[in-house]
Enzyme design. Sequence first.
Site, short mmCIF file in Angstrom:
data_model
loop_
_atom_site.label_atom_id
_atom_site.label_comp_id
_atom_site.label_asym_id
_atom_site.label_seq_id
_atom_site.Cartn_x
_atom_site.Cartn_y
_atom_site.Cartn_z
CB SER A 236 -0.89 0.02 1.25
OG SER A 236 -0.11 0.26 2.41
CG ASP A 237 1.20 5.94 -1.23
OD1 ASP A 237 2.15 6.09 -0.42
OD2 ASP A 237 0.98 6.74 -2.15
CD1 TRP A 238 4.67 5.28 5.15
CD2 TRP A 238 4.58 4.07 3.29
NE1 TRP A 238 5.78 4.46 5.13
CE2 TRP A 238 5.75 3.71 4.00
CE3 TRP A 238 4.32 3.41 2.09
CZ2 TRP A 238 6.65 2.74 3.55
CZ3 TRP A 238 5.21 2.44 1.63
CH2 TRP A 238 6.35 2.12 2.35
#
Length: 832
Positions: A236-238
Amino acid sequence: MSFTADTDVAGIADIGQELRLRLQKLTLESKVRLLTGADFWSLHPEPTIGLRRLVVSDGPAGVRGESLDERNPSANVPSPTALAATWDVASLQTIGRLLASECRRKGVDVLLAPTVNLHRTPYGGRHFECYSEDPYLTAQIGAAYVRGVQSGGVGATVKHFVANDSETERFTYDAEIGQRALRELYLAPFETIVCDAKAWAVMAAYNSVAGKTMTESPMLREILKGEWGFDGLVMSDWFAGRSLDAAEEGLLDLVMPGPHGPWGDALVAAVRNGSVPESAVDEKALRILRVAARVGALEGIAPVAQAQALDEAAITSTLRTTASAGMVLLRNAEGALPLADSELRAVAVIGPNAATARTLGGGSATVAPPYVVSPLDGIRNALDADVRIEHRSGGAVTSRVPTASIEQLAAPDGTRNAVEVRFMDRDNHLLATEVRHATHLMWHDTAAGAPLTDVDSIEFTAIFEAEESGTYHIGGSGIGRFVLELDGVQALSEMVSLPPGADMVEVLARPPQAFATMDLTAGQRVSLRLRVELAAGDFSFGDDELPMMPVIQINAGRVTDADAEIEAAVEAARNADAAIVVVGTTDEVESEGFDRTSLSLPGRQDELVRRVAEVNPLTVVVVNAGAPVLLPWADDVAAVLLAWFPGQEAGNAIADVLFGAVEPGGRLPVSWPASEDGHPSFMPENGVLRYSEGLYIGYRGYEKHSRSPQYPFGFGLGYTEWSYDEMSVEKGSARIRVRNAGSRAGREVVQVYASRPDGQVERPARWLVGFAVVDAAAGETKEFAVQLAPRAFEHWDTDAGRWSVEPGTFVLHAGRSVADLRLRADLSVFLP
């Protein structure tokens, strides 16, 4: 070099089987634990199976590592737009290898780069971090970058999958895209990099497409892992992993950051009650172990390759050469460039970016370089000592108080270029202290050995020395309560916070400020004590259970009179043989976290250029920006050089081009707009961002609507002339012959476009299908082949849900830009 699950590595005949055997040794809880990060930048170790801690790091303009810290600096490579402007895949592989070396030096296993979202609109705030408006150029440059990084045994992460092309409402907007545009434009770079360059990791974006947030999108299962056969890990992106739904089979593999998140105990329970099959968890864990094996994080399994350690000289040479190769000469009236240094007696170097170059964009792409060569210093290095160089700023371009120059500070013990930092608990007891040599500081987890959870306030103490007489603003930037003492007298006590709805990344790019005013004379010293009460701020970056990550600046700057600064610059230009004006953007304009609201240069820079050009006919403008800006004065100056964000060797590379040591090798990877009008919208409406332009972004849109940019896609001048002599088509390639018709060696980027004038399928007027970089001596002829990918002549059949070919005759055009096509050949395409 990469391998599939069955490749022999380190004497193990079947890596896939070995990884599955190791996985069988883990409990369900242990497997689930692997699927969420251990902290902000690492994954959990698992000694039971020989798995060490796996570290990831932001890129793409360098390798940050686990801290943004001047004590462990990072080689700052040119920005992605500058890299794409080279059109040079060999150069990009070299940069990739350099970054792999940097990763290993910093203990990093997986680099969070490249970013291959498209320049859909020039207003994109993260434009500088992406390569191009064209999917083919983006794919080829991105693939070369990935091959370079992974050839050093370091994983590359292609991001952000998919349609993360705007920063406005980036966490939540739903991109509404037609299937042809999605496939032919936005997915195309990912497909090439996954299928051809074999990227080891993909990052799922924040936004949604067709109503599904990307960490839960069926495109991960059906297209990325299914159709394309991607065998790496999807992270995931953060903070983009928002729910247990993303844990379904074939979707997200890794939630970042950790250790908290939506999975953990909830995922264990879901497996126990049968709502998520354990096979889904096994598949995710296996993908993580596969990347771990490739980078050498599994005991007993050697990495697929070792990065070559590079010394400082090799890094410097590569960065300088690459920066100049990406610089684009937009105007060169009557051969104004290269400047003949032997004829110069006085040079005026003017502009807000002349003495302090901007080398990278704001946000997660930021690194701390070991040094930065300013354009002013680069010009000084290039010219003889007897040439008089006069510098004038020409006025400020922002209302922000700049970060204090560390050269103006000394720690209380007398240490030059330093500030003392003290960490206090809630009872005001000293926990730890350190001396720092920077004024933009960030901590993560701990500070000088003290856990940040125990730190209530941070205190900065230094002696500030004024370089010039005048009124100064002195203070700080960040979040929390700021209390400032100057010479022992409290000058400020103010609560500082981000405005409602602001992206937390703004803390890095344009943190809120508080400052006091003080009159100082040149050489006067003032003691400065800045106390920042952290308890008053929110540093959680979206997760209250994460450790604080304070980002604080010490600010100091003299208040200037804009009119007087411009007049001084004009006077310097009037008395010089040549005036070099360096203009550009600021962190407030180009950064992750927000889109641009204007394409104009900030402040009064346009006025500055016009005023200087009025008094000096040899006015050369250097544009220090990562994305397009309007250049309304371009036809009124002698030359315009686009330097982008050129990395730490900025000034030397700029001087190399200005004085003719090297060719300005760059060509535009993006159409350069002439006005604010006619661009796709970046503003969602009721949460939906409509890609209503379909296939027609960039040069495709300009041609469809019969509009002209200021400079077309692929444009760039050089210091020699080129003759395009012949093109033929054979065996899936265009064979082209060109000649350097000038008097000096040069570099040309030969571009091949396709068109289908009589086709029945809707298409752009032309589209890029190939390119080649050619170096030739004066008078030399070069003949070469440009490979043509079959996909370039296919289109996505929305009704059939597959790639299709419209048989018939396509026309190939070769030339210097999309608007300067000099050769033509027909290509017959048949049904397979």
